[in-house]
Design an enzyme around this catalytic site. Structure first.
Site, PDB file in Angstrom:
ATOM      1  N   GLU A 168      34.803   4.323 -80.660  1.00  0.00           N
ATOM      2  CA  GLU A 168      34.806   5.590 -79.922  1.00  0.00           C
ATOM      3  C   GLU A 168      33.897   5.461 -78.702  1.00  0.00           C
ATOM      4  O   GLU A 168      34.205   5.979 -77.622  1.00  0.00           O
ATOM      5  CB  GLU A 168      34.347   6.743 -80.830  1.00  0.00           C
ATOM      6  CG  GLU A 168      34.522   8.099 -80.144  1.00  0.00           C
ATOM      7  CD  GLU A 168      34.293   9.280 -81.086  1.00  0.00           C
ATOM      8  OE1 GLU A 168      33.839   9.058 -82.228  1.00  0.00           O
ATOM      9  OE2 GLU A 168      34.570  10.420 -80.669  1.00  0.00           O
ATOM     10  N   CYS A 223      42.351  12.737 -90.602  1.00  0.00           N
ATOM     11  CA  CYS A 223      41.156  13.300 -89.963  1.00  0.00           C
ATOM     12  C   CYS A 223      41.456  13.940 -88.622  1.00  0.00           C
ATOM     13  O   CYS A 223      40.591  14.580 -88.048  1.00  0.00           O
ATOM     14  CB  CYS A 223      40.113  12.206 -89.794  1.00  0.00           C
ATOM     15  SG  CYS A 223      40.077  11.048 -91.163  1.00  0.00           S
TER      16      CYS A 223
END
Lengths: 191, 421
Positions: free
Chosen positions: B321, B170
């Site tokens: 994140e 990704c």
């Protein structure tokens, strides 16, 4: 006998189609003596594609090696191609014997690298035709002499449905060269 | 370093303008999959690109279609848009144009595998003559290889400098931009096509992710399945697409009068070297990638006006994140808006980093923040400003675009408005 099952005209139409499909051009652009490389902009990968299409269409195995490579293999290194990668006199003699006066012309001293550009639809038709001609008279599976070709299909036995056992393209060339030698064809090394 | 062309093809649109506009409206590109029969699979949704949006490259290149996987076809469609905008074809020195492509090849199709098995006697013997039967083409297996991607893109757009394939899950699209940026900055190229592409919406492509339990299997409707930072998120939604940028040395772009859309200011990457699919529990790798991108850009952390989050909609990514952003920005974290394009586009894997960096640049140009849609239920672990559900007018000059890959690859690209002079 198998030659009459699939005529040279039919083979030509399939060769034309295979080339046009691989090169994404219209079939009208493909003429019997078009150089695949020079006139139709084919590259080496395209030869693989075209051969593969013909192999699928006719259930044949197209030669993996060029004719002159077979000459070198059978008659010894240096017979057809000299040390600087150019065609010898012997190469020209044997080339003309195989392809006849109507075939593409070669001359002594011509770089081997220029030979692939001599491949035309006509030479492909010849190769396919020769392979199809190796079909035996009778089916080895059932013994019948009943080869048949349905529209767009390879040669199959009308008795048992087996595919015709055909010689591989490389073997056809080797056999031709052996016959040539047996007939007394002279292939001496250029001195 | 400037961006002189951008292009994309996504579930939300056939080009950059259409995708951005639909994203601004908060639309979802996710629907039930039509490309193949999904019956029996626990996941039946994804973000498909309409076949009719795929363009054919001009001239002799049409023949290359034989060698091109669907992902590469998406890639050249995106690259056609980007290179036309950048007028890349007019650059004379083709030997100083690179191609850096995030692409993983494609899984062979079930049909390919079935054909191979027909030529196998089950006992280690292969009958090559059977491979010649059955009406498929000579390139059916080779077509899926990774290296074919950069080869074809270089050939179609006549780029004769470095050609590099990037395979980092990704993070690939983001890394491709970063490596192109490094290539040009080190004066080994004047310009480069950088981007990524993905087309894994096939039975086998989907099965791989299903077995990893990475995809959401609990959704009430396709458009609400991708819900980054929402407490009810349960995995990502897989999509296909491609994004392409033309990166160029500023002086080179100026000299030839190319359009200047924005700047790539800096790039940071890192690797977790932790577990294969788990993210480091303190998000060390993500922190490092962002910090390095900011440092590389030579800007202060306080100058970052927006973060285009990786935001996959997996439980783990979005929480970690968030933690990473807090570690990088400290007390200021709550005032830096971050949003996830994947809420609308789904996850385009190898293409995501490229598509999202372009959307980030467009957001800067239009003074607009794209929303994170499907943000309904707050998650105590995700407590930042995710620009929930509605696009926001917000002038900003500098932004980060994050891409974090399975396997611990982390990439963060710092982009900005073009500051002349």
């Amino acid at each position: 006998m198998a030659e009459s099952l699939i005529s040279p005209d039919q083979i030509y139409r399939e060769v034309q189609k295979a080339i046009a499909d691989a090169l994404q051009i219209s079939e009208q652009k493909v003429e019997p003596d078009s150089s695949l490389i020079r006139d139709l902009a084919a590259e080496s990968l395209d030869f693989i594609d075209i051969n593969f299409r013909l192999e699928q269409r006719f259930n044949v195995e197209m030669p993996r090696k060029y004719f002159l490579e077979h000459v070198e293999e059978l008659f010894g290194e240096g017979t057809a191609i000299d040390e600087s990668g150019r065609l010898t006199e012997a190469a020209v003699t044997i080339w003309n014997a195989r392809l006849g006066s109507a075939g593409p012309r070669v001359h002594a001293g011509m770089p081997l690298d220029d030979v692939p550009a001599l491949v035309t639809p006509r030479t492909l038709v010849m190769i396919v035709g020769e392979i199809l001609a190796t079909c035996p008279a009778t089916c080895p599976s059932c013994g019948k002499a009943a080869w048949a070709v349905a529209d767009g299909s390879p040669i199959t036995c009308g008795g048992c449905g087996a595919h015709a056992p055909l010689l591989a393209g490389d073997d056809v060339i080797r056999r031709w060269l052996e016959d040539f030698r047996a007939r007394g064809g002279s292939v001496s090394r250029a001195s | 370093m400037v961006v002189t062309g951008v292009g994309m093809i996504t579930p939300l649109g056939r080009n950059t303008g259409e995708t951005f506009e639909h994203a601004r409206q908060g639309r979802s590109g996710i629907d039930y999959l039509r490309a193949f029969d999904t019956r029996g699979l626990p996941v039946r949704i994804g973000g498909e690109v309409a076949d009719r949006w795929i363009q054919q490259p001009p001239g002799v290149a049409a023949r290359l279609e034989r060698m091109a996987s669907r992902a590469i076809q998406l890639m050249w469609t995106a690259a056609m848009e980007a290179t036309e905008q950048a007028k890349l074809g007019r650059i004379r020195d083709r030997y100083r144009i690179g191609v850096i492509l995030g692409y993983h090849g494609e899984t062979s199709s079930l049909g390919d595998i079935a054909r191979i098995f027909r030529a196998w006697d089950g006992d280690g013997q292969w009958d090559a003559t059977r491979l010649r039967q059955g009406g498929y083409d000579a390139f059916s297996l080779v077509r899926h290889k990774v290296d074919v991607g950069p080869t074809l893109i270089s050939r179609i757009f006549d780029c004769r400098g470095s050609s590099i394939g990037i395979a980092s899950a990704c993070a690939a699209g983001g890394q491709a931009i970063g490596e192109a940026y490094r290539l040009i900055r080190s004066r080994r190229a004047d310009a480069a096509i950088a981007g990524g592409c993905e087309a894994s919406l096939t039975y086998l492509g989907l099965s791989g992710f299903i077995l990893l339990k990475a995809l959401t299997e609990r959704y009430t409707s396709p458009p609400t399945a991708s819900r980054p930072f929402d407490r009810k998120r349960s995995g990502f939604v897989i999509s296909e697409g491609a994004g392409a940028l033309v990166l160029e040395d500023l002086d080179h772009a100026r000299e030839r009068g190319a359009p200047i859309l924005g700047e790539v200011l800096g790039y940071g990457d890192s690797t977790d070297a932790y577990r294969i699919t788990d993210i480091h529990p303190q998000a060390d790798g993500a922190v490092l990638a962002m910090a390095r991108a900011i440092e590389d850009a030579g800007v202060e952390r306080g100058q970052i006006g927006y973060i285009n989050a990786h935001g996959t909609s997996t439980v783990q990514n979005d929480a970690l994140e968030t933690l990473a952003v807090k570690r990088v920005f400290g007390e200021r974290a709550a005032s830096v808006p971050l949003s996830s394009n994947k809420s609308m586009l789904g996850h385009t894997i190898g293409a995501a980093g490229a598509i999202e960096a372009i959307l980030t640049l467009e957001g800067i140009r239009q003074s607009l923040l794209l929303p994170t849609i499907n943000h309904e239920t707050p998650d105590p672990r995700c407590d930042l400003d995710y620009v929930p559900n509605v696009a926001r007018r917000f002038p900003h000059r500098i932004a980060l675009s994050n891409s974090f890959g399975f396997g611990g690859h982390n990439a963060s690209v710092c982009v900005g408005a073009f500051e002349d002079g």
